[in-house]
Design an enzyme around this catalytic site. Sequence first.
Site, mmCIF file in Angstrom:
data_model
loop_
_atom_site.group_PDB
_atom_site.id
_atom_site.type_symbol
_atom_site.label_atom_id
_atom_site.label_comp_id
_atom_site.label_asym_id
_atom_site.label_seq_id
_atom_site.Cartn_x
_atom_site.Cartn_y
_atom_site.Cartn_z
ATOM 1 N N LEU A 4 0.865 -1.178 0.000
ATOM 2 C CA LEU A 4 0.000 0.000 0.000
ATOM 3 C C LEU A 4 0.902 1.229 0.000
ATOM 4 O O LEU A 4 1.806 1.336 0.829
ATOM 5 C CB LEU A 4 -0.882 0.008 1.257
ATOM 6 N N GLU A 5 0.643 2.125 -0.963
ATOM 7 C CA GLU A 5 1.339 3.415 -0.915
ATOM 8 C C GLU A 5 0.404 4.394 -0.209
ATOM 9 O O GLU A 5 -0.753 4.555 -0.622
ATOM 10 C CB GLU A 5 1.605 3.939 -2.336
ATOM 11 N N VAL A 6 0.889 5.043 0.830
ATOM 12 C CA VAL A 6 0.100 6.082 1.504
ATOM 13 C C VAL A 6 0.715 7.423 1.127
ATOM 14 O O VAL A 6 1.935 7.621 1.248
ATOM 15 C CB VAL A 6 0.108 5.881 3.032
#
Length: 712
Positions: free
Chosen positions: A464-466
């Site tokens: 997951l890229e935040v």
Amino acid sequence: MAPGAALTWELADGVAVVTFDLKGEPVNKISAAVKQDLLATFEALEHDTAVRAVAFFSGKPENFIAGADIEEFVRLTTAAEAERLSAEGQEMLGRVARFPKPIAVGIHGACLGGGLEFALACGYRVASDHPRTQLGLPEVQLGILPGAGGCQRLPRLIGARAALDIILAGKVENARKAFRLGIVDELVHPAILKDVTIAAAQRMAGGWRPRRKRPGGFRGWLLDGNPLGRRLVFRAARKQVLAQTRGNYPAPLAALEAVEHGLTHGMAEGLKREAQLFGQLAVTDVSRKLVQIFFATTALKKDFGIANPPPPAVVSRLGVVGAGFMGSGIAGTAIAQAGVDVRMKDADLPRVAKGLAAAREILDDRLKRRRITPYEHARLVALLSGSDHYTGFGRAELVIEAVFEDLQVKQQVLREVETATARDAVFASNTSTIPIHRIAEAASRPEQVVGMHFFSPVARMPLLEVIPSARTAAPVVSTAVGFGRRMGKTAIVVKDSPGFWINRILTPYMNEAGYLLVEGVAIEEIDRLMVEFGFPVGPITLMDEVGMDVGEKVVGVMYEAFGERFAPVPAFAGMVKSGRLGRKAGKGFYKYAGGKKGSVDPAVYEVIGAHPNGGPRPAEIIQRLVLVMLNEAARGVGEGIVRTPRDGDIGAIFGFGFPSFRGGPLRHADDLGAARIVSELERLAERYGARFAPSDVLRDQAHHNAKFYPNA
Ligand code: 3H9
């Protein structure tokens, strides 16, 4: 008992109740000091005539034993030292196995690697049926093999086929599966684990012995229990390992050899071979890289990506806007992993219904694979609901939008969500390329807006890229990272810049594949070479998976932001125009029938205006594809797109399968050396154009003989 010792015991009705609790550590692990402690404790138990049997437990509330101390074996420098470590571990567990008094273990929590090898050396295993109780031999994931007798004891207990299935893939199974396989003798509720284990020890002290069935019944005997059948099993397993590892990961083959050697020549010879092979593997570069990945992933579990992170908000209700493939993947995964209430919303009810069905499939799949019970399945399914309007969103703490990748559309959804939700609700956009600050321009509460870029298929992809914008509030970042983690993802916090990290480095790579196609390289050749390099699939297959329309959008955004080096390959435009969008359209570069990928569709060459005629040499093809990515990755690090090279490497490995045995693009760049990369890029730039011009970061590194990981 020595003060500060990890093992303590007390006597209860002739049973020594031993507790292993490594003080000051979150998990129990077997280090040299623990080994001494274990030996001393068993020595004392042997000589204490009041002790008739032993019941062994962990003092940790959430784990049993996480295996050998990984930090200890990464310090080994020679194969001989590593072999000795393995032999000492085997000797210790040999003493446990030969211990004159019966030993029962009560397992609650992770029982992995050396931890399971210890349990296998004991006479009786009771496990709690709690989801945290996981048993397995994950060693090959660290580039080594079970080196404390695991390659010998597991096949003897459950049969060669079942043991190879676990050992060669480094599998970890839940307690229920472990019980079914015969690794565990009894499965009980955690509340009675201790009593049941002590009772088993007492029974054994009275002469009772567990009776175990022959693993796998008659068919098991045919295949596992006689030399001819076994040869077949090993031949098939070897073939499968070679197909999967392509010779890039030596551990599974070595583990296979250790198991086979032991079953052919006996336990003593098997142990000897196991230790030799462990020694060889432990000092390989591949093992070093895989261990680095383990520690990087572990560190990311507690890193919220910002300084002094505030605690994440408690999310118990999630809103998902957009019931397409991504939206339903997010909804299903959030329920399956985090057990939250999910409300889906899309423009019309048929779409919502389709999304709900797709989300539910994720839960059905878990049930089918017996990851959850029918009762849990029913409970989780009840958490899923949907609508064509925003009712139910008022109580959501987090809303994730996964609508069409278009700025106006996303801004419109943001406005609607803001009116439907509470003031402190977080709005997360699952955009893959559009900067968050652009989306947040439409917000009345821009501090509540953040990016959460999931990868497809959401249920399976671990990254997951935040993406916080400059205005995102710190608790919102924590909430996004925290919730991503609850969904089982490894989260990296990246800078708000077009394409973020993953699409930033993937786009030039995909584009380069397009240039190569036009130059006459065959589709399957490009894919084959990159699979050989270590990717799970080649770039053309990846394009079919991602979808050409999505790809076109991504390249458009990147081109606008970064200019010429991201210029779209004109040949690809024809793919979208002719509806060859990839797997989801049933046609792309490859043919698809019944959801299955077939061969390359020769008609596609006409569409892209290319004709396979060989093209550049294979080495040049690999170099172009890899270096164009490494160059962009270096540029991204220079711009602070990722906070550390660690995040960049983990992102690439988990996001699109950059070969883990190479440690990620930045570690790979370090291995090649900046000077060499720069000179190769200069040569490529001269030949193929400015898109290969070396980045300043690499030039600088070459100049100063610097690296991304200076201390490695
Ligand atoms: C082996 O056993 C070889 C033998 O066959 C042969 C020998 C001769 N060693 O992950 P977490 C640390 S190889 C050292 O955040 P969770 C971890 O780094 C081993 N350290 O917790 C972290 O440290 P810190 C095979 C270890 O609850 C802290 O513990 N075993 C080890 O999310 C907390 O970890 C494995 O591959 C270790 N073995 O997950 C299992 N294990 O706090 C590896 C953990 O300083 N471990 N640490 O950052 C895991 O999969 C997970 O840690 C586990 C807990 C599921 C146990």
